[in-house]
Write an enzyme that holds these catalytic residues in place. Structure first.
Site, PDB file in Angstrom:
ATOM      1  N   PHE A   1      47.090  16.632  88.019  1.00 61.82           N
ATOM      2  CA  PHE A   1      47.579  15.924  86.985  1.00 61.82           C
ATOM      3  C   PHE A   1      49.008  15.956  86.930  1.00 61.82           C
ATOM      4  CE2 PHE A   1      48.693  15.030  82.649  1.00 61.82           C
ATOM      5  CZ  PHE A   1      48.388  13.624  82.543  1.00 61.82           C
TER       6      PHE A   1
ATOM      7  N   SER B   1      42.788   4.328  48.735  1.00 61.09           N
ATOM      8  CA  SER B   1      41.929   5.407  48.823  1.00 61.09           C
ATOM      9  C   SER B   1      40.418   5.313  48.834  1.00 61.09           C
ATOM     10  CB  SER B   1      42.215   6.332  47.396  1.00 61.09           C
ATOM     11  OG  SER B   1      42.950   6.420  47.229  1.00 61.09           O
TER      12      SER B   1
ATOM     13  N   GLU C   1      30.131   7.045  58.776  1.00 65.89           N
ATOM     14  CA  GLU C   1      31.292   7.970  59.610  1.00 65.89           C
ATOM     15  C   GLU C   1      31.354   9.254  59.079  1.00 65.89           C
ATOM     16  OE1 GLU C   1      34.608   5.234  60.010  1.00 65.89           O
ATOM     17  OE2 GLU C   1      33.356   3.574  59.943  1.00 65.89           O
TER      18      GLU C   1
ATOM     19  N   LYS D   1      33.863  11.974  57.610  1.00 63.67           N
ATOM     20  CA  LYS D   1      35.377  11.954  56.903  1.00 63.67           C
ATOM     21  C   LYS D   1      36.233  12.813  57.406  1.00 63.67           C
ATOM     22  CE  LYS D   1      37.197  11.257  52.480  1.00 63.67           C
ATOM     23  NZ  LYS D   1      38.391  12.151  52.420  1.00 63.67           N
TER      24      LYS D   1
ATOM     25  N   ASP E   1      39.366  15.203  58.255  1.00 73.41           N
ATOM     26  CA  ASP E   1      40.080  15.900  57.288  1.00 73.41           C
ATOM     27  C   ASP E   1      41.804  16.009  57.684  1.00 73.41           C
ATOM     28  OD1 ASP E   1      40.846  16.487  54.649  1.00 73.41           O
ATOM     29  OD2 ASP E   1      39.788  18.468  54.809  1.00 73.41           O
TER      30      ASP E   1
ATOM     31  N   ARG F   1      50.614   7.001  55.539  1.00 75.98           N
ATOM     32  CA  ARG F   1      49.819   6.235  54.260  1.00 75.98           C
ATOM     33  C   ARG F   1      50.909   6.294  53.022  1.00 75.98           C
ATOM     34  NH1 ARG F   1      44.736   6.579  51.029  1.00 75.98           N
ATOM     35  NH2 ARG F   1      45.885   7.424  49.116  1.00 75.98           N
TER      36      ARG F   1
ATOM     37  N   GLU G   1      42.878   8.976  61.313  1.00 76.79           N
ATOM     38  CA  GLU G   1      43.222  10.245  60.761  1.00 76.79           C
ATOM     39  C   GLU G   1      43.960  11.003  61.909  1.00 76.79           C
ATOM     40  OE1 GLU G   1      42.824   9.975  57.560  1.00 76.79           O
ATOM     41  OE2 GLU G   1      42.652  12.264  56.897  1.00 76.79           O
TER      42      GLU G   1
ATOM     43  N   TYR H   1      39.178   2.068  61.525  1.00 71.66           N
ATOM     44  CA  TYR H   1      39.447   0.859  60.620  1.00 71.66           C
ATOM     45  C   TYR H   1      40.404  -0.042  61.584  1.00 71.66           C
ATOM     46  CZ  TYR H   1      39.760  -2.423  56.860  1.00 71.66           C
ATOM     47  OH  TYR H   1      39.778  -3.564  55.927  1.00 71.66           O
TER      48      TYR H   1
ATOM     49  N   LYS I   1      30.157   2.680  54.624  1.00 76.76           N
ATOM     50  CA  LYS I   1      31.091   1.364  54.538  1.00 76.76           C
ATOM     51  C   LYS I   1      29.828   0.334  54.590  1.00 76.76           C
ATOM     52  CE  LYS I   1      34.842   3.421  56.729  1.00 76.76           C
ATOM     53  NZ  LYS I   1      35.893   3.525  57.893  1.00 76.76           N
TER      54      LYS I   1
ATOM     55  N   LYS J   1      31.044  13.416  49.448  1.00 81.15           N
ATOM     56  CA  LYS J   1      31.623  14.742  49.645  1.00 81.15           C
ATOM     57  C   LYS J   1      30.544  15.641  49.860  1.00 81.15           C
ATOM     58  CE  LYS J   1      36.099  14.182  49.177  1.00 81.15           C
ATOM     59  NZ  LYS J   1      37.336  14.782  48.902  1.00 81.15           N
TER      60      LYS J   1
ATOM     61  N   CYS K   1      64.159  35.214  44.711  1.00 80.64           N
ATOM     62  CA  CYS K   1      62.920  36.014  45.299  1.00 80.64           C
ATOM     63  C   CYS K   1      62.545  36.813  44.242  1.00 80.64           C
ATOM     64  CB  CYS K   1      63.764  36.995  46.228  1.00 80.64           C
ATOM     65  SG  CYS K   1      62.583  38.196  47.067  1.00 80.64           S
TER      66      CYS K   1
ATOM     67  N   CYS L   1      63.779  40.789  44.856  1.00 84.65           N
ATOM     68  CA  CYS L   1      65.357  41.111  45.292  1.00 84.65           C
ATOM     69  C   CYS L   1      66.166  40.342  44.423  1.00 84.65           C
ATOM     70  CB  CYS L   1      65.643  41.410  46.619  1.00 84.65           C
ATOM     71  SG  CYS L   1      65.751  39.842  47.448  1.00 84.65           S
TER      72      CYS L   1
ATOM     73  N   CYS M   1      63.181  34.171  51.584  1.00 85.11           N
ATOM     74  CA  CYS M   1      64.047  34.962  51.058  1.00 85.11           C
ATOM     75  C   CYS M   1      65.105  35.609  52.345  1.00 85.11           C
ATOM     76  CB  CYS M   1      63.711  36.081  50.262  1.00 85.11           C
ATOM     77  SG  CYS M   1      64.774  37.369  49.831  1.00 85.11           S
TER      78      CYS M   1
ATOM     79  N   CYS N   1      65.526  43.412  50.970  1.00 81.76           N
ATOM     80  CA  CYS N   1      64.244  43.019  50.058  1.00 81.76           C
ATOM     81  C   CYS N   1      63.328  43.946  50.566  1.00 81.76           C
ATOM     82  CB  CYS N   1      64.031  41.473  50.437  1.00 81.76           C
ATOM     83  SG  CYS N   1      62.827  40.848  49.390  1.00 81.76           S
TER      84      CYS N   1
END
Ligand code: AMP
Ligand code: ZN
Length: 664
Positions: free
Chosen positions: A36, A82, A113, A115, A117, A136, A172, A225, A287, A311, A403, A406, A421, A427
């Site tokens: 390849f 959503s 399907e 979901k 993440d 989105r 996604e 979709y 769906k 969920k 910070c 410091c 920082c 620090c």
């Protein structure tokens, strides 16, 4: 001639597209990685040589290169809604009842399907070509991230089959676990903070300015979709199968089921099997299959009535946010941590949760005093999901500007989620962190000394940097808390023994940013001792095989600093090793003092073998041609740019056989 060249370019593009598809979308490669790479290289060379055949959808463009300074805002032609969430089977039964009130008592088929993440994306295709990819955003408009999305190998640039003239496809962008872990290991190796989770890393990747950086990340894109005017599909399931036939990666886990019982079966199955998936999923999306039904059902203000997310239960609890603490890491990176009222969760008592960064705090709009939902997901540190009930705080949380350790003003680099920082040398946690790194197992491996002791020694003014370790005496350490004679002696002898640690590990121990174990080895081998390395210019450094500009600059900055110079001088005076003990095993000295650059493909050697042969005979390998290069060893298909440069600088170009002759 030119017709033949074009034909060759075209064929290579088609072949590479096909192999990309087989490898990244189907997960079924039919040629070796090596073959390849050869094809891709050949195509790249032809395109370099014949720029008139440039095509923005050529597979060579996958490596990125385009820089986006400002992501343009684009209005979505079709709004990105959503999903409503459900948490129980009763919720789903109730949902079906609502549907039937609108559709009447008809049988309803569903598509289930997973979901995924990650970060949602909408990609527009016209006449089979990818024209635009938009995040989105707020659902009405998002950011155009086309250049970045095009680098994702499983996203087709050109479609196949019988695709509609114009449509958007949604999906996604995710980072599979394996790739995420690899990215984190690479970060840990160079002393950087690892990313906190795949989802944030995936969405952060989309907003990087340099698409070449995005190309290096092992992102994937899962589609679910298809949307557009007058599309020839009647059901969701049919549209998924069609999308798959156009070349999109539509996960095979999607199922068409006859009724809610089928949905429950799907949910039960994946509730236990989701941990076997190569990527993160936090639920199932159900769906209504029939598009006529979907149209009749329509949308609420926020989400389609025809879809519902379910969920999975992860163990959750509510607790109160007592305060937000800000931790400072070895590299100065700031991590906000939530201090919670202790609560029982998944068998342990949770008192703290990660808040990741300023964006996360703003997104949750979390304020001290709020009651919050805490969840224990795949990560070890629990996280805060959302605010359950607002407390008394009237104003949003203001992220710290200075910070906490410091009081130096924090900085945040373009495109980075984390604040830093910049007070590297003053620090305390950064100082302590550097010493901890110095003594760690892969570095100086100082036995009898751990992180807590380092902090104790620092707080008592006994050490301020790692060179101070070498002046510690038993009598000084003994008065410290929990220090017995034996442990004090162990500490001092541990420090003493570290003087035997070889140069490459000392170099790693110094904690130069971006100089991980492997880079330290490379540099040690190339320069042999610290003086040579210290004197190297930026140009010298980038010429070293596998050393890029970022590392080179970091090395230069480190040695330019006077404090570092003093520390190194002191370490030397204590007897810490700053040169390789014996020169690496050599076959001969025939190539001593000669710098080679290797280009092209060879018949007798692989590239690595050739490089090794150079080094084994005392020579050095450079990564790019400069006036200091003595020879370019050229194989087949030497890059035209290299050829031009070598010719311009008068660097002799030798063949593989010439090289073998030099060794004879
Ligand atoms: P939420 O962000 O919780 O409102 O969930 C909605 C988001 O879930 C959508 O915007 C999609 O980005 C994402 N999502 C993940 N997998 C799917 C899927 N199979 N179908 C629809 N949306 C999905
Ligand atoms: Zn600081």
């Amino acid at each position: 001639m030119s017709q033949a060249v074009y034909q060759q370019i075209k064929e290579l593009r088609e072949q590479i597209d096909l192999h990309n598809y087989e490898y990244y979308t189907l997960d079924r490669p039919t040629i070796s990685d090596f073959e390849f790479d050869q094809k891709l290289k050949k195509l790249q060379e032809l395109e370099d040589q014949y720029p008139e055949y440039f095509d923005e959808n050529s597979p060579t463009q996958r490596v990125g290169g385009a820089i986006t300074k400002n992501f343009e805002t684009v209005v979505h032609e079709h709004r990105m809604y959503s999903l409503e969430n459900s948490y129980s089977k009763e919720d789903l039964v109730e949902w079906e009842n609502r549907i039937q009130r609108i559709l009447g008592d008809v049988p309803i088929e569903y598509v289930c399907e997973l979901k995924y993440d990650g970060a949602s994306i909408s990609i527009t295709y016209e006449n089979g070509k990818l024209v635009r990819a938009v995040t989105r955003g707020d659902g009405f408009q998002g950011d155009e991230v086309t250049a970045n999305v095009k680098t994702i190998r499983s996203v087709p640039l050109l479609l196949k089959g019988n695709y509609p003239e114009k449509f958007d496809i949604r999906g996604e962008i995710i980072l599979p676990f394996a790739g995420f872990e690899k990215m984190n290991q690479a970060l840990i190796d160079i002393g950087e903070e690892p990313y906190s989770n795949p989802r944030n890393t995936a969405s952060g990747s989309l907003k990087l300015q340099d698409s070449a950086e995005v190309a290096k990340r092992p992102l994937d894109c899962l589609l679910y979709y298809v949307i557009g005017e007058r599309l020839p599909f009647e059901t969701q399931f049919e549209s998924l199968e069609a999308a798959r036939s156009f070349g999109f990666k539509v996960p095979k886990e999607a199922r068409l089921v006859k009724n809610l019982d089928g949905v429950f079966e799907y949910i039960n199955y994946w509730d236990t099997h989701r941990h076997d998936l190569p990527y993160e999923t936090d639920g199932v999306v159900v769906k209504v299959n029939n598009f006529n039904h979907q149209q009749e059902l329509g949308y609420t203000a926020k989400s389609p009535r025809w879809a519902m997310a379910y969920k999975f239960k992860s163990e959750q609890a509510t607790s109160r946010l007592l305060s937000i603490a800000y931790q400072v890491g070895r590299t100065g990176a700031i991590t906000p941590v939530a201090n919670l009222e202790p609560v029982q969760l998944a068998g342990t008592i949770v008192k703290r949760a990660s808040l990741h960064n300023a964006d996360q705090i703003a997104k949750l709009d979390i304020r001290v005093g709020d009651e919050v939902f805490v969840e224990k997901g795949g990560e070890i540190i629990p996280k805060i999901i959302s605010v359950a009930k607002r407390g008394n705080e009237k104003f949003p949380t203001l992220y710290i500007t200075h910070c906490p350790e410091c009081n130096t003003e924090l900085i945040r680099k373009e495109g980075e989620a984390q604040h830093y920082c910049p007070n590297f040398y003053g620090c305390p946690p950064q100082i302590i962190g550097r010493i901890e790194h110095f003594i760690s197992r892969k570095a100086m491996d100082i036995e009898g000394l751990g992180g807590e002791t380092v902090a104790l020694l620092y707080k008592n003014g006994l050490i301020e940097n790692y060179a101070d370790l070498y002046t510690l005496k038993v009598e000084q350490i003994l008065p410290l808390e929990r220090m017995a004679q034996k442990s004090a002696e162990n500490l001092v002898s541990g420090v003493e023994n570290s003087k035997l640690i070889p140069f490459e590990r000392v170099l790693f121990a110094l904690g130069i940013r971006y100089v991980g174990e492997t880079v330290a080895k490379k540099l040690a081998k190339h320069y042999q001792n610290i003086d040579a390395l210290q004197q190297a210019s930026f140009m010298d450094l980038v010429m070293v095989d596998e050393i890029g500009e970022r590392i080179a600059q970091s090395v230069i900055d480190f040695f330019a600093n006077q404090k570092n110079q003093q520390i190194i001088e002191r370490l030397k005076s204590y007897g810490v090793r700053f040169e390789l003990d014996e020169a690496p095993e050599k076959l001969s000295d025939k190539l001593v003092g000669k710098i080679f650059v290797v280009s092209g493909v060879f018949a007798k050697f692989s590239r690595d073998e050739l490089k090794k042969a150079i080094e084994d005979n005392g020579g050095k390998v450079g990564s790019s041609i400069s006036a200091k290069t003595n020879f370019v060893v050229a194989g087949d298909n030497m890059g035209p740019a290299k050829l031009e440069k070598a010719t311009k600088l008068g660097v002799p170009i030798i063949s593989e056989d010439d090289f073998v002759g030099m060794l004879a």
